[in-house]
Scaffold this motif. Structure first.
Motif, PDB file in Angstrom:
ATOM      1  N   UNK A 454      49.516  38.369 -62.125  1.00 47.47           N
ATOM      2  CA  UNK A 454      48.508  39.336 -62.583  1.00 47.47           C
ATOM      3  C   UNK A 454      48.805  40.704 -61.970  1.00 47.47           C
ATOM      4  N   UNK A 455      48.451  41.714 -62.730  1.00 49.49           N
ATOM      5  CA  UNK A 455      48.341  43.062 -62.199  1.00 49.49           C
ATOM      6  C   UNK A 455      46.851  43.389 -62.131  1.00 49.49           C
ATOM      7  N   UNK A 456      46.466  44.065 -61.078  1.00 52.43           N
ATOM      8  CA  UNK A 456      45.060  44.442 -60.916  1.00 52.43           C
ATOM      9  C   UNK A 456      45.012  45.913 -60.545  1.00 52.43           C
ATOM     10  N   UNK A 457      44.063  46.635 -61.111  1.00 56.25           N
ATOM     11  CA  UNK A 457      43.905  48.041 -60.707  1.00 56.25           C
ATOM     12  C   UNK A 457      42.444  48.441 -60.737  1.00 56.25           C
ATOM     13  N   UNK A 467      45.280  42.611 -65.684  1.00 59.51           N
ATOM     14  CA  UNK A 467      46.361  42.283 -66.638  1.00 59.51           C
ATOM     15  C   UNK A 467      46.814  40.863 -66.376  1.00 59.51           C
ATOM     16  N   UNK A 583      47.692  46.643 -57.670  1.00 59.39           N
ATOM     17  CA  UNK A 583      48.235  45.533 -56.890  1.00 59.39           C
ATOM     18  C   UNK A 583      48.764  44.483 -57.865  1.00 59.39           C
ATOM     19  N   UNK A 584      49.542  43.578 -57.335  1.00 65.44           N
ATOM     20  CA  UNK A 584      49.967  42.454 -58.161  1.00 65.44           C
ATOM     21  C   UNK A 584      49.848  41.167 -57.357  1.00 65.44           C
ATOM     22  N   UNK A 585      49.752  40.082 -58.078  1.00 66.65           N
ATOM     23  CA  UNK A 585      49.705  38.772 -57.433  1.00 66.65           C
ATOM     24  C   UNK A 585      50.406  37.765 -58.319  1.00 66.65           C
TER      25      UNK A 585
END
Lengths: 759, 759
Positions: A454-457, A467, A583-585
């Protein structure tokens, strides 16, 4: 960690608005300017040599822009574990419904007319129409060249058998010798369709740089991307798959179905092309659940302990392997059951026949194998004079026990499920009256692994954009992931906007399958959130003059004793002077440790973060017609942690409804290789009036790996209904039907024949 | 670091295919099913009380779906540094072209008919039509309530002045006393349009959850998102802006122009609505470059050292502040020039008038202020009897010098630019014949800061997906960022797929403005790539049995002495068992240290990573008509590091062409508050036939902060053409024209009047 508000709450699903108002754009709705309509011509023979295809007349018709056959596309054999498929039939056809040609025209009607104008000549060949017969020595081969097909190395293949998976534990022969009683039964199940309300649909559009964008209602955009890359002979990065809203999938929209035809026709015509299936195509040439033949030989002690079990489940996987090799593997774990059995010899076979290529349907193999396993449990209990609940309680797995392949089981809530389901249905009164009975069945299931990124913003207003590569297939699983993310970041679920399932714009995801979405995407969200929290605390610590360690997130603010700063302010600050907060995870479920010596040819050798469940039903049977009336249905399901009880209940109600259809009425009926009921009048899915009140009891024995302890919840409700219903019918009528669906006709005939249950 | 292959190479731009084939979907092309067409009714008065608007007749017309005015939208004053705008005129109109009402209809023709049927009554008020007059005590106020408008605190406002920015260094009065000569001149420049070929266009579509998606050809999706949030009174997360292909922007598509009208009309009608401007609207009611009045008083020693400079530049910013306050601030740095001047007093004013609201145009304030600065340099040189090149060389900044506001300058390539441009134009022969002359001008410019975030991931084939919030506005700047990313990851530029400029799917980006895209996105790419490299090396190290430190990336492989593993294999591995390989990177340019005591009311108090440039032109003038024929044009530009020489040359050729238009022919001509030439026949942009061969010389004095040393390159070519041309015309004719554009008419009249250069 901030106080949890969203996890466990009945928050509304984020995709609700568009769906209840009709504004969501489904695959069937999606359109582009200048779009053509594609249709597929399908084989009318179950097995035949393809003598000739004459497309000249069709190509000359008004409105027709392209007619293509195998000659017009790359010669590629593709597939998952086994590469045996071609886009179009080449030298021969292998099932009624196999694609032979495709057309693109300015209207669907013109495309239909073109199909009718294509002249195909067949020379029939002997067909293989029964899976058991297909396994016999000397049977005609569906694929004479099978040995030359590429396959993953672990498969065990032989003739029409495209995989044979085994569990071998202890010494089953010695177990049989030491037992007091041995029970042998055969069960059969029919082929069933997933019953999604929206047909498969895709629109393909090429750009001039040789890249194609496909809008599809697939569950697995990345799988479709990769398969299209194989079929089109392009790098995957030249293929962008964007998922539309999806009107149901249930495993039926995992694999490429219409996308490659849309892409071929769009490339040929230079125009966007849409391909959408009809109901007849869905019921003759989709990816239904395999019919099975199941043999079980179970040895028990006088006091009801199972000491050995030998089982064989044969899947009629149709003309191509499809999901068959994996399904045959999973099946052995379901067939062994959630029981402590020291000696096991369980086999799963996926066998080619000249029928449509079967696929995955919500808990693939679950309802069939569980139907056999749990029917037989009741048959054993009755013979031993034991309460079927008691027989199960004496054998079920508990915390720390080993599963069939040696995995150590944790978070085991099975006993609680059984006791709660039994209590809720009123088990003490199993036969409340004549022709009425209650039935019980239990089981276990896996949470499918695979990776999710995931992308998070932060949006400028301090709300969150997520995302994810996973599609929302209607289960609200992405709302579940959003709940997890919301709590990590101290925002409301409604503060999260999701962009999903676009192979270019979103990270890789193994896809909306196998009850994994909330689990895996939720875990990825937690990893990304930890990064974002650290960034927020760094900014806010400086703003507030407070040590980062003492900060927390709450109500869209970073807080520390008495002081606080809004996420919106931090977002603005970071957009102006901090590089924007993103950020991403990425999360991947680790392999589940198990005893590798116990398994052969296993695609899924253990159940990851397994769930446990018990179903109970109260029903009556009309002794004259065999017609079944369902009074109540209870599900007790160990969900690990109920992230959102409302949508889990929705999953249970939907899954049970589908399970009841498979139990009582649904079957794709073949005769001589042709489907007799390719329409929704004769293929009988339950309607609302057929479904009893369904009561959900959520049991929580946390998974060590799941976010907040959650386990996969979407597939399990589909597993036990056939067995629970079969067991209740046996109680109500005294006769045992061992083949699915248990139609009124079968019950009535059994009653006429006077076949007693223990015959 | 792997060997660089892409950075510095002339790789083709990634957006080329769609644009040369016509398949790219521009804002003007974008359409949705069921879409309505919106049009805007605009004021016909420069300043008037709005007595009444009668929309009844318009609303009743066939095909008309909505007619809205200020009464139908939230009462909001919005804007950037100063919130003085409303969507529609309320109690009064303030310029000819101000929106008064908007309609949506089923066809553009029906919408036009509706506009004609709206009855508006005005009561004219005295208008302010000259910026200098507007500053005079007692001048009518364009905004009587100006003091009540919200504004960022640093602005210096007073009546019609919406910002006054100053640079004060040393003691300018003492400088004047100590100097040998003082030169005082006034310069004026006209209002000019950016001349993008595609009009502004947007389509808005609301969902039922109260969120709106807007497809727009804006340069700044996040700016549009935030401004729409203000105007619509919604959280920004309810607004998704997706950028279409853009047919030119040049600063004219930075701010909300049509998007809010599309959103209002779509909300009112429940249908998607498209709003697109006409040429007349573009030339009367867009965001053109401000006309200016510039006074310069410069003191020099006998040997040509500048000791003091006092300057005032007054921007006619129109009826709303728009970009004016910031432009007035930047202008002071341009007006001071790239010179070592110990004593400075430079003022920039942004002043309200009753004209269209001016905005930003490629190097806002640059051509105007540079025209004054560099024209005067030649006038001083001529008076002193010095070669203008020599005068500049005696005063220009060098490495380590201070800029006007005290910033320490590094990467200063100005001398090299001047010497190379002069050499290339053949400066030793400044006047090759009668009526022919060569001119020179130099300048400096900023690389706009702001933050850029990127997401980066591996496709299954080992190629790369880049998510960026920046739009590709035609400069190929995203190709530049991709070149940087490609080298970091050992892939080809063609291996990178970009998804850009979507406020939901992509990270925040300050936007495609201010020559910043390659710089900032490229830096963010480097940060993300470092993370991705580490992940790749971890995976590959384990695969190859090699220490991570000894690994490198090359040719889509991770390599270490003799061993290698393909990125495609690592992608597959990670998708299956590593969580998918994704990364993020966020970059923000740090503030440029400067002497805060030297600046007042400065939005941009220093030039970040400044670029330096010199232009030279060779031209002839027809003595009878004043017509100018351009023979050759040379640009020497210090780009820090040429990431892609081809597209920098493209920027230079395009920027110079626009600059020549501003130098010689372009002006939006107002009379009595009305535009006299709102069409492309009378507004004269240069055609290909008007443009001489342009020679680009790329000078590389690296920026310490830019990726590989790169500086912003897009705006600078637009700055010096007016000054260079003015100086060449003075050499060719002996007369000096101090107002832009230097039309043939002005030259001819000057020649008739016999005005000598030093008059």
């Amino acid at each position: 960690m901030s106080a949890r508000k969203a996890v466990g709450a009945r928050v509304p699903r984020l995709d609700a608005h568009g769906k209840v108002t009709g504004r969501a754009v489904f695959g069937a709705d999606f359109a582009l300017p200048g779009m053509l309509h594609g249709k597929i011509l399908r084989s009318t023979e179950p097995h035949a040599r393809l003598v000739s295809i004459d497309v000249a007349r069709a190509a000359a018709l008004s409105g027709v822009r392209a007619v293509i056959t195998a000659r017009d596309v790359p010669e590629v054999r593709y597939g998952g574990a086994l590469k045996d498929e071609t886009a179009f039939a080449t030298d021969r056809v292998r099932y009624v419904g196999q694609p032979v040609a495709a057309v693109a025209a300015t209207t669907p009607e013109a495309a239909e007319a073109a199909l009718a104008a294509i002249d195909v000549r067949y020379e029939p060949l002997p067909a293989v129409l029964d899976a058991e017969a297909a396994m016999a020595p000397g049977a005609p081969l569906v694929h004479e060249g099978w040995a030359g097909y590429a396959a993953i190395p672990l498969l065990h293949r032989d003739g029409n058998v495209c995989n044979r998976a085994r569990i071998i534990a202890g010494d089953v022969e010695r177990g049989f010798e030491e037992a007091d009683r041995i029970f042998e039964h055969r069960f059969t199940t029919g082929m069933v369709h997933q019953g999604y309300t929206e047909p498969r649909a895709a629109v393909a559009s090429w750009d001039t740089a040789g890249a194609v964008t496909v809008w599809s209602n697939t569950q697995l955009p990345f799988e479709v991307q990769n398969t299209l890359a194989e079929i089109l002979q392009l790098p995957p990065s030249k293929i962008r798959v964007i998922v539309t809203a999806i009107g149901g999938g249930f495993g039926g929209k995992l694999r490429v179905g219409v996308e490659h035809f849309a892409a071929f026709l769009a490339r040929r015509t230079g125009r966007p092309v849409k391909v959408m299936t009809s109901t007849e195509e869905e019921l003759t040439a989709a990816y239904p659940r395999q019919g099975t033949i199941i043999d079980l030989k179970t040895a028990v002690t006088r006091d009801g302990r199972i000491v050995a079990k030998q089982g064989r489940i044969v899947f009629d996987t149709g003309a191509f392997a499809g999901s068959g090799p994996g399904v045959a593997s999973v099946a052995t774990l379901v067939l062994a059951g959630p029981y402590r059995i020291p000696n096991l010899f369980i086999e799963g076979y996926a066998v080619y026949t000249n029928k449509t290529n079967c696929g995955s349907y919500r808990a693939p193999s679950g309802p069939q194998a569980n139907f056999a396993c749990e029917s037989q449990m009741d048959m054993i209990a009755d013979t031993l004079g034991l309460d079927p609940l008691e027989l199960r309680l004496r054998n079920i797995v508990h915390e720390g026990d080993e599963g069939p392949t040696g995995q150590v089981l944790t978070g085991v809530g099975l006993e609680e499920c059984l006791r709660k389901a039994a209590a809720a249905i009123g088990w003490q009164e199993r036969k409340p009256g004549p022709w009425r009975g209650k039935g019980l069945a239990c089981g276990w299931w896996t949470t499918t692994g695979g990776s999710s990124g995931v992308y998070v913003k932060l949006h400028p207003d301090g709300s969150i954009a997520l995302n994810t590569g996973a599609a929302e297939i209607g289960s609200a699983a992405l709302t579940g992931a959003a709940q997890i993310l919301a709590d990590e970041l101290g925002v409301d679920v409604a503060d999260i906007t999701i962009v999903a399932a676009d192979t270019l714009a979103t990270p890789f995801d193994f896809g909306a399958q196998g009850s994994r979405t909330t689990f895996a995407v939720g875990n990825a969200c937690r990893i990304a959130a930890a990064d974002l929290r650290a960034q927020l605390f760094r900014l806010a610590g400086a703003q507030l003059g407070v040590a980062e360690e003492s900060l927390d997130l709450r109500d869209r603010h970073v807080v520390a004793d008495g002081k606080r700063v809004a996420l919106a302010d931090l977002a603005r600050l970071s957009n102006q002077a901090g590089g924007g907060l993103i950020a991403h995870g990425a999360f991947v479920a680790p392999p589940t440790p198990h005893d590798a010596k116990r398994v052969e040819a296993h695609v899924y050798p253990a159940f990851h973060s397994p769930s446990f469940h018990a179903h109970a039903v109260d029903l009556s049977v009309d002794p004259d017609t065999g017609d079944v009336t369902l009074h109540r249905y209870v599900v007790a399901q160990d969900v690990g942690r109920a992230i959102n009880p409302t949508y889990i209940e929705g999953q249970i109600e939907g899954g049970v409804t589908q399970g009841l259809g498979q139990a009582l009425s649904e079957e794709i009926v073949y005769r001589d290789g042709r489907v007799l009921n390719p329409n929704l009048t004769d293929y009988k899915m339950p309607t609302t009036l057929d479904v009893p009140p369904i009561e959900s009891i959520l049991v929580e024995h946390p998974s060590a790996l799941g976010p907040h302890g959650a386990k996969g919840v979407g597939e399990p409700p589909n597993i036990e209904p056939p067995a629970a219903v079969a067991n209740a019918i046996a109680v109500a009528t005294g006769v045992r039907v061992t083949s699915l669906p248990i139609t009124a006709e079968k019950i009535a005939l059994a009653l006429v024949d006077g076949v007693p249950e223990r015959a």
